[in-house]
Design a protein around this motif. Structure first.
Motif, PDB file in Angstrom:
ATOM      1  N   ARG A  35       7.257  -9.743   6.005  1.00  0.00           N
ATOM      2  CA  ARG A  35       7.987  -9.149   4.875  1.00  0.00           C
ATOM      3  C   ARG A  35       7.388  -9.577   3.543  1.00  0.00           C
ATOM      4  NH1 ARG A  35      12.674  -9.485   1.673  1.00  0.00           N
ATOM      5  NH2 ARG A  35      12.743 -11.745   1.907  1.00  0.00           N
ATOM      6  N   LEU A  36       6.779 -10.763   3.516  1.00  0.00           N
ATOM      7  CA  LEU A  36       6.211 -11.289   2.273  1.00  0.00           C
ATOM      8  C   LEU A  36       4.788 -10.791   2.012  1.00  0.00           C
ATOM      9  CD1 LEU A  36       7.449 -15.002   2.513  1.00  0.00           C
ATOM     10  CD2 LEU A  36       8.388 -13.155   1.105  1.00  0.00           C
ATOM     11  N   ALA A  37       4.233 -10.040   2.938  1.00  0.00           N
ATOM     12  CA  ALA A  37       2.841  -9.594   2.794  1.00  0.00           C
ATOM     13  C   ALA A  37       2.689  -8.665   1.586  1.00  0.00           C
ATOM     14  CB  ALA A  37       2.399  -8.874   4.064  1.00  0.00           C
ATOM     15  N   PRO A  38       1.529  -8.710   0.943  1.00  0.00           N
ATOM     16  CA  PRO A  38       1.286  -7.773  -0.158  1.00  0.00           C
ATOM     17  C   PRO A  38       0.962  -6.380   0.379  1.00  0.00           C
ATOM     18  CG  PRO A  38      -0.661  -9.104   0.243  1.00  0.00           C
ATOM     19  CD  PRO A  38       0.394  -9.602   1.198  1.00  0.00           C
ATOM     20  N   GLN A  44       4.969  -1.163   0.820  1.00  0.00           N
ATOM     21  CA  GLN A  44       5.492  -1.624   2.137  1.00  0.00           C
ATOM     22  C   GLN A  44       5.718  -0.442   3.091  1.00  0.00           C
ATOM     23  OE1 GLN A  44       8.706  -4.725   1.052  1.00  0.00           O
ATOM     24  NE2 GLN A  44       8.037  -3.845  -0.908  1.00  0.00           N
ATOM     25  N   PRO A  45       4.675   0.340   3.346  1.00  0.00           N
ATOM     26  CA  PRO A  45       4.849   1.587   4.097  1.00  0.00           C
ATOM     27  C   PRO A  45       4.839   1.372   5.611  1.00  0.00           C
ATOM     28  CG  PRO A  45       2.585   1.378   3.426  1.00  0.00           C
ATOM     29  CD  PRO A  45       3.275   0.134   2.941  1.00  0.00           C
ATOM     30  N   TYR A  46       5.716   0.502   6.063  1.00  0.00           N
ATOM     31  CA  TYR A  46       5.752   0.176   7.497  1.00  0.00           C
ATOM     32  C   TYR A  46       7.149  -0.243   7.909  1.00  0.00           C
ATOM     33  CZ  TYR A  46       4.244  -3.956   4.777  1.00  0.00           C
ATOM     34  OH  TYR A  46       4.084  -4.910   3.803  1.00  0.00           O
ATOM     35  N   HIS A  47       7.338  -0.255   9.220  1.00  0.00           N
ATOM     36  CA  HIS A  47       8.625  -0.687   9.779  1.00  0.00           C
ATOM     37  C   HIS A  47       8.335  -1.458  11.054  1.00  0.00           C
ATOM     38  CE1 HIS A  47      12.954  -0.510  10.241  1.00  0.00           C
ATOM     39  NE2 HIS A  47      12.738  -0.380  11.539  1.00  0.00           N
ATOM     40  N   PHE A  48       9.128  -2.490  11.303  1.00  0.00           N
ATOM     41  CA  PHE A  48       8.922  -3.335  12.489  1.00  0.00           C
ATOM     42  C   PHE A  48      10.069  -3.101  13.470  1.00  0.00           C
ATOM     43  CE2 PHE A  48       7.221  -5.349   8.711  1.00  0.00           C
ATOM     44  CZ  PHE A  48       5.925  -5.669   9.089  1.00  0.00           C
ATOM     45  N   THR A  49       9.733  -2.669  14.649  1.00  0.00           N
ATOM     46  CA  THR A  49      10.752  -2.498  15.690  1.00  0.00           C
ATOM     47  C   THR A  49      10.535  -3.615  16.709  1.00  0.00           C
ATOM     48  OG1 THR A  49      10.717  -0.111  15.365  1.00  0.00           O
ATOM     49  CG2 THR A  49      11.719  -0.913  17.405  1.00  0.00           C
ATOM     50  N   VAL A  50      11.534  -4.478  16.836  1.00  0.00           N
ATOM     51  CA  VAL A  50      11.405  -5.639  17.729  1.00  0.00           C
ATOM     52  C   VAL A  50      11.958  -5.266  19.093  1.00  0.00           C
ATOM     53  CG1 VAL A  50      12.072  -8.051  18.091  1.00  0.00           C
ATOM     54  CG2 VAL A  50      11.637  -7.202  15.762  1.00  0.00           C
ATOM     55  N   ILE A  81       4.784  -1.763  15.122  1.00  0.00           N
ATOM     56  CA  ILE A  81       4.675  -1.462  13.681  1.00  0.00           C
ATOM     57  C   ILE A  81       4.392   0.025  13.507  1.00  0.00           C
ATOM     58  CG2 ILE A  81       3.637  -2.075  11.476  1.00  0.00           C
ATOM     59  CD1 ILE A  81       2.681  -4.678  12.656  1.00  0.00           C
ATOM     60  N   SER A  82       5.348   0.710  12.907  1.00  0.00           N
ATOM     61  CA  SER A  82       5.157   2.141  12.657  1.00  0.00           C
ATOM     62  C   SER A  82       5.007   2.377  11.163  1.00  0.00           C
ATOM     63  CB  SER A  82       6.330   2.945  13.221  1.00  0.00           C
ATOM     64  OG  SER A  82       7.550   2.468  12.711  1.00  0.00           O
ATOM     65  N   GLU A  83       4.414   3.529  10.871  1.00  0.00           N
ATOM     66  CA  GLU A  83       4.128   3.863   9.487  1.00  0.00           C
ATOM     67  C   GLU A  83       5.382   4.398   8.791  1.00  0.00           C
ATOM     68  OE1 GLU A  83      -0.192   5.366   9.035  1.00  0.00           O
ATOM     69  OE2 GLU A  83       1.131   7.078   8.730  1.00  0.00           O
ATOM     70  N   ARG A  84       5.511   4.126   7.511  1.00  0.00           N
ATOM     71  CA  ARG A  84       6.548   4.745   6.684  1.00  0.00           C
ATOM     72  C   ARG A  84       5.856   5.414   5.503  1.00  0.00           C
ATOM     73  NH1 ARG A  84       8.912   4.237  10.538  1.00  0.00           N
ATOM     74  NH2 ARG A  84      11.024   3.527  10.956  1.00  0.00           N
ATOM     75  N   ALA A  85       6.625   6.211   4.769  1.00  0.00           N
ATOM     76  CA  ALA A  85       6.032   6.948   3.639  1.00  0.00           C
ATOM     77  C   ALA A  85       5.555   5.973   2.562  1.00  0.00           C
ATOM     78  CB  ALA A  85       7.079   7.890   3.060  1.00  0.00           C
ATOM     79  N   MET A 104      -4.390  -0.333   5.645  1.00  0.00           N
ATOM     80  CA  MET A 104      -4.703  -1.686   5.141  1.00  0.00           C
ATOM     81  C   MET A 104      -3.434  -2.520   5.060  1.00  0.00           C
ATOM     82  SD  MET A 104      -7.169  -0.784   1.999  1.00  0.00           S
ATOM     83  CE  MET A 104      -8.207   0.650   2.085  1.00  0.00           C
ATOM     84  N   ASP A 105      -2.385  -1.904   4.506  1.00  0.00           N
ATOM     85  CA  ASP A 105      -1.116  -2.634   4.350  1.00  0.00           C
ATOM     86  C   ASP A 105      -0.588  -3.105   5.705  1.00  0.00           C
ATOM     87  OD1 ASP A 105      -1.250  -2.109   1.639  1.00  0.00           O
ATOM     88  OD2 ASP A 105       0.103  -0.385   1.722  1.00  0.00           O
ATOM     89  N   ILE A 106      -0.689  -2.251   6.688  1.00  0.00           N
ATOM     90  CA  ILE A 106      -0.202  -2.614   8.028  1.00  0.00           C
ATOM     91  C   ILE A 106      -1.058  -3.752   8.605  1.00  0.00           C
ATOM     92  CG2 ILE A 106      -0.071  -1.752  10.420  1.00  0.00           C
ATOM     93  CD1 ILE A 106       1.003   0.907   9.165  1.00  0.00           C
ATOM     94  N   GLY A 107      -2.360  -3.678   8.372  1.00  0.00           N
ATOM     95  CA  GLY A 107      -3.239  -4.750   8.856  1.00  0.00           C
ATOM     96  C   GLY A 107      -2.921  -6.085   8.196  1.00  0.00           C
ATOM     97  N   ILE A 108      -2.639  -6.043   6.905  1.00  0.00           N
ATOM     98  CA  ILE A 108      -2.327  -7.294   6.187  1.00  0.00           C
ATOM     99  C   ILE A 108      -1.002  -7.867   6.703  1.00  0.00           C
ATOM    100  CG2 ILE A 108      -1.753  -8.288   3.932  1.00  0.00           C
ATOM    101  CD1 ILE A 108      -3.684  -6.096   2.748  1.00  0.00           C
ATOM    102  N   ALA A 109      -0.020  -7.009   6.886  1.00  0.00           N
ATOM    103  CA  ALA A 109       1.280  -7.481   7.405  1.00  0.00           C
ATOM    104  C   ALA A 109       1.085  -8.104   8.794  1.00  0.00           C
ATOM    105  CB  ALA A 109       2.279  -6.320   7.467  1.00  0.00           C
TER     106      ALA A 109
END
Ligand SMILES: Cc1cc2nc3c(=O)[nH]c(=O)nc-3n(C[C@H](O)[C@H](O)[C@H](O)COP(=O)(O)O)c2cc1C
Length: 175
Positions: A35-38, A44-50, A81-85, A104-109
């Motif tokens: 959540r703290l990732a840049p 923050q165009p992603y979502h985490f499904t646990v 990790i799925s993509e968001r708008a 890139m954002d998803i990779g950093i997260a």
């Protein structure tokens, strides 16, 4: 552990202890690190499904095409990790610069998440090989799945491997 120690210790775990569950507080710590990732424009165009228990097992069935990722059946937690708008500003920036910031954002997260998992004594593997449609169905997702992170404890006989990386002189140019 300082960051370099974490980076050296983290490795893709492909042998999990199927008996050992991940403690809730550790799971939340790794999600908080993600959540703290840049991200570009803080979009923050992603979502985490646990996924845990039977859901994790259902996901595991869709990662093993061509004989890959068979270890996934023993993994107690899968973080999908799925993509968001994009936010409006990130969408404009991406279009104007022709740059795919979302991946890139998803990779950093994912990097933040896996680093914190290592700090918590957990083992991870980032997976890019899965059946997107099938995983979406299991997780009730409309958006593309981009990465899945396996999370658990390494099996007792899982050994630490020496890192194989390109040499610095090939990887870096100083001008
Ligand atoms: C985007 C991405 C996708 C990956 N997909 C898989 C995968 O589907 N299965 C797998 O076993 N490893 C996968 N990996 C792990 C890489 O193989 C691994 O990070 C690389 O070989 C370096 O090894 P290390 O992580 O142990 O340092 C993936 C890694 C990344 C970053």
């Amino acid at each position: 552990m300082n960051f370099t120690e974490i980076a050296n210790a983290r490795q893709s775990c492909r042998k999990y202890n199927p008996q050992r569950e991940v403690e809730e507080e550790k799971l939340f710590a790794v999600l908080e690190a993600a959540r703290l990732a840049p991200s570009a424009c803080n979009s923050q165009p992603y979502h985490f499904t646990v996924c845990k228990g039977e859901t994790a097992k259902a996901v595991a069935k869709h990662l093993t095409g061509m004989g890959l990722n068979t270890f996934a059946k023993d993994v107690p937690v899968m973080i999908v990790i799925s993509e968001r708008a994009y936010s409006p500003s990130a969408a404009v920036a991406s279009k104007r610069k022709g740059n795919d910031y979302r991946s890139m954002d998803i990779g950093i997260a994912a990097a933040y998440l896996t680093a914190e998992a290592e700090a918590q004594g957990l083992a991870t593997c980032i997976l890019g090989w899965f059946d997107d449609g099938a995983v979406r169905e299991v997780c009730h997702l409309d958006q593309a799945v981009r990465l899945i992170i396996t999370l658990g404890y390494a099996a007792d006989d899982d050994v630490h491997r020496t890192k194989k990386r390109k040499p610095m002189e090939e990887l870096v140019t100083f001008l």
